[in-house]
Design a protein around this motif. Structure first.
Motif, PDB file in Angstrom:
ATOM      1  N   TYR A  90       0.727  -1.278  -0.140  1.00  0.00           N
ATOM      2  CA  TYR A  90       0.111  -0.090   0.020  1.00  0.00           C
ATOM      3  C   TYR A  90       0.889   1.107  -0.032  1.00  0.00           C
ATOM      4  O   TYR A  90       0.583   2.223  -0.626  1.00  0.00           O
ATOM      5  CB  TYR A  90      -1.135   0.023   1.209  1.00  0.00           C
TER       6      TYR A  90
ATOM      7  N   ALA B 146       1.385   3.984  -2.796  1.00  0.00           N
ATOM      8  CA  ALA B 146       1.253   5.432  -2.914  1.00  0.00           C
ATOM      9  C   ALA B 146       2.393   6.523  -3.442  1.00  0.00           C
ATOM     10  O   ALA B 146       1.870   7.316  -4.110  1.00  0.00           O
ATOM     11  CB  ALA B 146       0.835   5.694  -1.189  1.00  0.00           C
TER      12      ALA B 146
ATOM     13  N   PHE C  34       2.444   6.261  -7.267  1.00  0.00           N
ATOM     14  CA  PHE C  34       1.201   7.119  -7.758  1.00  0.00           C
ATOM     15  C   PHE C  34       1.720   8.575  -7.702  1.00  0.00           C
ATOM     16  O   PHE C  34       1.308   9.227  -8.835  1.00  0.00           O
ATOM     17  CB  PHE C  34       0.035   6.922  -6.928  1.00  0.00           C
TER      18      PHE C  34
ATOM     19  N   HIS D  29       3.039   4.748 -13.016  1.00  0.00           N
ATOM     20  CA  HIS D  29       1.464   4.187 -12.818  1.00  0.00           C
ATOM     21  C   HIS D  29       1.393   2.914 -12.849  1.00  0.00           C
ATOM     22  O   HIS D  29       0.546   2.215 -12.213  1.00  0.00           O
ATOM     23  CB  HIS D  29       0.751   5.199 -13.774  1.00  0.00           C
TER      24      HIS D  29
ATOM     25  N   PHE E 141      -1.138  -1.667  -5.745  1.00  0.00           N
ATOM     26  CA  PHE E 141      -2.494  -1.324  -5.217  1.00  0.00           C
ATOM     27  C   PHE E 141      -3.389  -2.628  -5.491  1.00  0.00           C
ATOM     28  O   PHE E 141      -4.098  -2.793  -4.464  1.00  0.00           O
ATOM     29  CB  PHE E 141      -3.370  -0.167  -5.967  1.00  0.00           C
TER      30      PHE E 141
ATOM     31  N   ARG F  58     -10.178   4.902   0.409  1.00  0.00           N
ATOM     32  CA  ARG F  58      -8.939   5.405  -0.410  1.00  0.00           C
ATOM     33  C   ARG F  58      -8.318   4.425  -1.472  1.00  0.00           C
ATOM     34  O   ARG F  58      -7.980   4.756  -2.317  1.00  0.00           O
ATOM     35  CB  ARG F  58      -7.951   5.897   0.427  1.00  0.00           C
TER      36      ARG F  58
ATOM     37  N   TYR G 119      -7.799   4.765  -5.342  1.00  0.00           N
ATOM     38  CA  TYR G 119      -6.289   4.579  -6.084  1.00  0.00           C
ATOM     39  C   TYR G 119      -6.588   3.502  -7.293  1.00  0.00           C
ATOM     40  O   TYR G 119      -5.925   3.820  -8.271  1.00  0.00           O
ATOM     41  CB  TYR G 119      -5.549   3.920  -5.127  1.00  0.00           C
ATOM     42  N   CYS G 120      -7.177   2.316  -6.887  1.00  0.00           N
ATOM     43  CA  CYS G 120      -7.121   1.323  -7.900  1.00  0.00           C
ATOM     44  C   CYS G 120      -8.048   2.020  -9.072  1.00  0.00           C
ATOM     45  O   CYS G 120      -7.744   1.634 -10.392  1.00  0.00           O
ATOM     46  CB  CYS G 120      -7.859   0.175  -7.323  1.00  0.00           C
TER      47      CYS G 120
ATOM     48  N   CYS H 195      -5.753   4.263 -10.987  1.00  0.00           N
ATOM     49  CA  CYS H 195      -4.638   3.493 -11.860  1.00  0.00           C
ATOM     50  C   CYS H 195      -5.324   2.739 -12.882  1.00  0.00           C
ATOM     51  O   CYS H 195      -4.603   2.766 -14.090  1.00  0.00           O
ATOM     52  CB  CYS H 195      -4.049   2.498 -11.014  1.00  0.00           C
TER      53      CYS H 195
END
Length: 995
Positions: free
Chosen positions: A254, A258, A261, A271, A278, A301, A305-306, A309
């Motif tokens: 995780y 981050a 990203f 990415h 992720f 969160r 993120y997923c 991406c």
């Protein structure tokens, strides 16, 4: 000690020289109370603020007997305080989420460094060089904790922070806040420098397939009481709080995701790494849950993120691509597949899954692309806007202003698409009555807002409209429309074309005239004029717009046409075509000219030739604005037509001078020098001034690349330009009987006016032609007797050195022309170093020294890859260097003067020493000493600073002399290399200063 006392103690910690106020007895009592709190099974954890108090107490500096501030002593008291802070963190299970929310970056940095220290991580050792698998479990876990925190802190620092509104200003509080801010920035700087190492450490941790242990209160007590057990129980596989391998994998993935990203903002390829991490985290969370004793993953969160991406990366997995419409829309925007984009928006109008803000952001991006010149996107913008508007209607939102703007000119195609969107956005069988009433109100208001009754009928006769509106509502709407236009029956069958409507007295002539002004469609212009002439034969419709301008040479012929309709049509088609040419709308201009040519061919050979000439000019403009920009040569057919125009001998044909001007410029730009020099008919040269000027320019340019420059053609061109720049003098007797001399700036002695010559030159793009004419004007500028500073130019030697009658030349106009020509030439090629030197010389001659230095440096930069290569000696001549020296001297940059003196073929020690004696220098002075390679100048600097008692500066000069590469015994190649390296660094520093 109570909590209030602890707070008071923390508040007094801002005074570093004050000795600790807490007695040893109170401290031991506080420790015992904390131990008791930690040992009993209390549901409330100890306040994290205790960590701050303990670490502040332990890091307080001490004061010795001489009142000197000393670093915190490494005594038993401070060690126990640090241990207490670690115990509080251990009680919180080292949960970084809790610690980061409550502790500042400096405090948490201090805490984790103490954890590393007590975990026996050698200070100064790079974590990336340590093999985690060979370390004790608690030591490896301490390294992981520190590097996870480092990565998380970097990511957190990139987020915008809402500024807290400050309270009443207090000096000690403000000082403390400023100190903490500076300390935080310094720590962040170090963490960012070590970010790559931290990422490698965490990537290495993912390869560990074993459980790790983190320190607890018990293991910390063991370390504190019995140091000899470091190799015993505290390092065994069962000491401390067990963290499973899967938990470690989850939290590390995780945190790595981050940071990847965040880095993807500047490197899109990263990415993919973030996506991998992720999605791995997502799998582990689904397997083991998002919470454990040691950490908690924010699932919302993580999902965000997923999703991000998935949008930002491409995947070979079609199922993952089709998972959300966001990735589909992103893919369509990226690939330019706008047809599928509109389809996605249409389908979403039923589900309404896309947020309104997202829809608007996509539309804004499309509008921005359309405004950048992509006309094909206008239709896409309209379709997406319609989809958004119907979506807003169904959700009860107000209609956006963009829809109203796009519907200012409705058409059959626009109405068709709007009705299709409305039909596909509502399922009448399942829709609620509220949705149906919203859609019905929208269509009803749309009808009331339309003026074209055919478009109104398209909506009112549509199946959706009939189903949504009741009979009485439809009748009411028809009555409202009849009141607006009583002679039109909305129930009649729609006609096939607007132009099939017969003209009648009810049609407003003003509306037709308005359409005539706006239209650029030749067929529609013809139909509107037919209708207007059918209503009245008294009006001259070519006069209705003052924007319709036709050159006088054409206007006399056109207005001589007897038939009123034909006269109006020819005049308007030509005026609109010329206007489209002026605004570079060449597509519509070609359509208008073609229609006009077809019309006049039937009755006027003279106007036919006029239109052929205008279409030739249009083709020249089209090529120069299109393929010509990329250097593609024009087709041979176009060149032949240009030559044919110049050789044309048709009597009584009205000609525009601009066409001949553009034709000659076109031939010069495409290096048709052979034709202009040898093949142009002599009568044409004698009658057309632009052809004569073009021939002289072509002949001069043709001979320039040869081994011997011929001065005959150059002299002829010189005499022509001198005549153009000469003034005609007239004597006039005044009222007092005296005779005064009157000078006319625009001479009639030459083949054209100076303004016409300047306009012609600004149509040239060929570098050799521009250089030739520019050098001519520079030479003419330098011939002036009272000139102080000459301007340098390429090929300047081919021009005559004197003028028989200097008083006849308007040198002020020549100076203005030189400035305008250089400015224009630099718009054609801003990297031509000879033109940049001319610009710099002009600024130098007009005492604008800073601007002159800017262009001198730019000229050197463009021909040396920003000074990474040697500047050619024909660019930085001794004259240029001396002018740079003078610029620096007059700007009071005396150290720069001394350094530039080394650039001359013979070092000018006199000027350099005089400059160094100046003490009021506006440059960086001693920081420039590293750019000096002449040992004599450095020795003089050493002597000068010694004489002035400037020890620090003298040491800098001595250090510069002491460099081995400046040793006089070195080979010449080494000395030259040293000089070249210093030249490069100095010129780059100057460029950064003046650019």
């Amino acid at each position: 000690m109570s909590a209030e006392a602890a707070d008071r103690e923390a508040a007094t910690s801002s005074r570093p020289c004050t000795p600790p106020q807490t007695s040893w007895f109170e401290f031991l009592l506080e420790e015992a109370l904390l131990e008791q709190h930690l040992q009993k099974p209390s549901p409330d954890p100890p306040p994290v603020q205790l960590i701050v108090q303990f670490l502040e107490q332990a890091s307080k500096p001490s004061v010795n007997e001489q009142n000197q501030v000393q670093p915190p002593p490494d005594n038993k008291r401070n060690r126990i305080l640090k241990l207490l802070a670690l115990k509080v963190a251990a009680h919180l299970k080292w949960d970084l989420d809790v610690l980061e929310k409550s502790l500042s970056v400096p405090v948490l940095n201090m805490l984790l460094n103490e954890l590393l220290c007590i975990s026996k991580v050698p200070p100064g050792t790079k974590h990336v060089d340590v093999d985690l698998s060979s370390l004790p479990p608690t030591t490896a876990m301490a390294i992981l904790l520190y590097n996870r925190w480092a990565i998380r802190t970097i990511v957190q620092s990139s987020f915008p922070v809402k500024q807290v509104k400050p309270g009443p200003p207090q000096l000690n509080v403000m000082n403390q806040m400023q100190q903490e801010k500076e300390l935080t920035e310094n720590i962040l700087k170090v963490l960012k420098e070590q970010a790559a190492d931290s990422i490698l450490v965490l990537e290495g941790a993912l390869k560990l397939n074993k459980d790790l242990y983190v320190h607890t209160i018990r293991t910390l007590d063991l370390l504190a009481m019995e140091p000899g057990m470091v190799n015993g129980e505290t390092e065994s596989s069962t000491a401390g709080l067990k963290i499973s391998a899967e938990e470690i994998q989850c939290q590390v993935c995780y945190d790595l995701g981050a940071i990847y990203f965040q880095q993807g903002a500047t490197n899109a390829a990263v990415h993919e790494n973030a996506k991998e991490k992720f999605f791995k985290t997502k799998e582990l969370v689904a397997k083991n849950g998002s919470s454990s004793l040691h950490f908690t993953i924010d699932e919302e969160r993580l999902a965000g993120y997923c999703q991000a991406c998935g949008v930002l990366t491409s995947s070979s997995d079609d199922a993952s691509q089709q998972a959300t419409p966001y990735s589909q829309i992103h893919s369509c925007m990226k690939s330019g597949n706008y047809q599928d984009l509109v389809k996605i928006f249409l389908e979403d109008n039923l589900t309404l899954s896309l947020p309104v803000q997202f829809r608007q952001s996509v539309l804004r991006e499309l509008f921005q692309k359309a405004q950048q010149g992509n006309d094909a996107l206008d239709e896409v913008c309209f379709k997406v806007c319609v989809c958004n508007t119907v979506c807003d209607v169904l959700q009860g939102q107000t209609i956006d202003i963009q829809f109203c703007q796009l519907f200012l000119k409705p058409s059959k195609e626009k109405i068709d698409f709007l009705l299709e969107v409305c039909s596909r956005s509502i399922n009448l069988e399942d829709a609620s009555e509220v949705l149906k009433r919203k859609m019905a109100a929208f269509l009803k208001n749309l009808c009331l807002g339309l003026e074209d009754l055919q478009l109104v009928f398209m909506i009112s006769s549509h199946e959706l409209f009939i189903k949504l509106l009741k009979d009485d509502e439809r009748k009411l709407l028809i009555d409202q429309m009849r009141k607006r236009s009583p002679r039109i029956n909305l129930c009649t069958k729609p006609v096939t074309s607007f132009y099939d409507i017969p003209a009648s007295a009810s049609v407003n002539i003003g509306q037709l005239e308005h359409q005539l002004i706006l239209s650029v469609d030749p067929w529609r212009i013809r139909q509107i004029l037919i209708e207007l002439h059918g209503m009245t034969s008294e009006r001259q419709f070519w006069t209705i717009s003052n924007k319709w301008e036709v050159p006088n040479v054409y206007g006399n012929v056109i207005l001589g046409i007897k038939d009123n309709l034909t006269r109006d049509l020819v005049y308007i088609l030509m005026a609109k075509g010329l206007h489209c040419c002026a605004i570079k709308d060449f597509v519509h201009a070609k359509q208008l000219f073609a229609a006009c040519l077809e019309l006049v061919t039937e009755f006027s050979p003279k106007l036919r030739q006029v239109m052929l000439n205008e279409m030739l000019l249009l083709d020249i403009y089209t090529h120069e604005a299109g393929a010509g920009v990329s250097g593609e040569r024009p087709p041979s057919d176009l060149i032949s037509r240009v030559r044919g125009y110049l050789e044309m001998r048709v009597p009584d044909i009205p000609l525009r001078q601009v066409i001949a001007e553009e034709c000659v410029a076109f031939l010069l730009n495409w290096r048709e020098n052979e034709y202009l020099t040898m093949q142009v008919p002599l009568p044409l040269v004698q009658t057309n001034p632009y052809v004569k000027l073009g021939q002289l320019l072509a002949a001069t340019c043709k001979e320039l690349p040869g081994p011997k420059e011929s001065r005959r053609t150059a002299k002829d061109l010189w005499e022509v330009v001198v005549q153009i720049c000469s003034v005609s003098n007239q004597h006039k007797r005044g009222n007092d009987g005296r005779v005064s001399l009157i000078k006319h700036r625009e001479s009639t002695l030459g083949i054209m006016y100076r303004s016409e010559l300047l306009s012609f030159i600004k149509k040239l793009r060929e570098p050799l032609v521009l250089t030739t004419i520019l050098s001519l004007f520079v030479k003419l500028h330098n011939v002036r007797e009272d000139i102080v500073n000459d301007i340098a130019a390429e090929h300047i030697s081919i021009w005559p050195s004197s003028i028989p009658n200097l008083q006849s030349v308007d040198f002020e106009a020549v100076a203005v022309t030189v400035k305008e020509l250089v400015s224009y030439a630099l718009t054609i090629n801003a990297n031509n170093h000879f033109w940049l030197i001319i610009q710099a010389d002009i600024y130098f001659a007009t005492n604008q020294y800073s601007a002159a230095l800017h262009y001198y440096l730019q000229a050197g930069a463009v021909c040396s890859d920003f000074f990474n290569k040697m500047v050619p000696p024909d660019v930085y001549t001794d004259q240029v260097i001396k002018r740079m020296i003078k610029c620096c001297s007059l700007l009071n940059c005396h150290t720069q003067v001394a350094i530039l003196c080394q650039f001359l073929r013979e070092v000018d020690y006199k000027t350099a020493f005089k400059a160094l004696q100046e003490q009021n220098s506006h440059d960086a002075m001693d920081s420039y000493y590293e750019y000096i390679w002449d040992v004599t100048i450095l020795e003089y600097l050493t002597y000068l600073h010694h004489k002035r008692g400037e020890t620090d500066k003298r040491q800098i000069a001595i250090k510069a002399i002491g460099q081995t590469e400046l040793n006089a015994s070195n080979p010449e190649e080494v000395l030259q290399l040293a000089a070249q390296r210093r030249k490069k660094k100095f010129l780059q520093a100057m460029a950064k200063l003046y650019f």
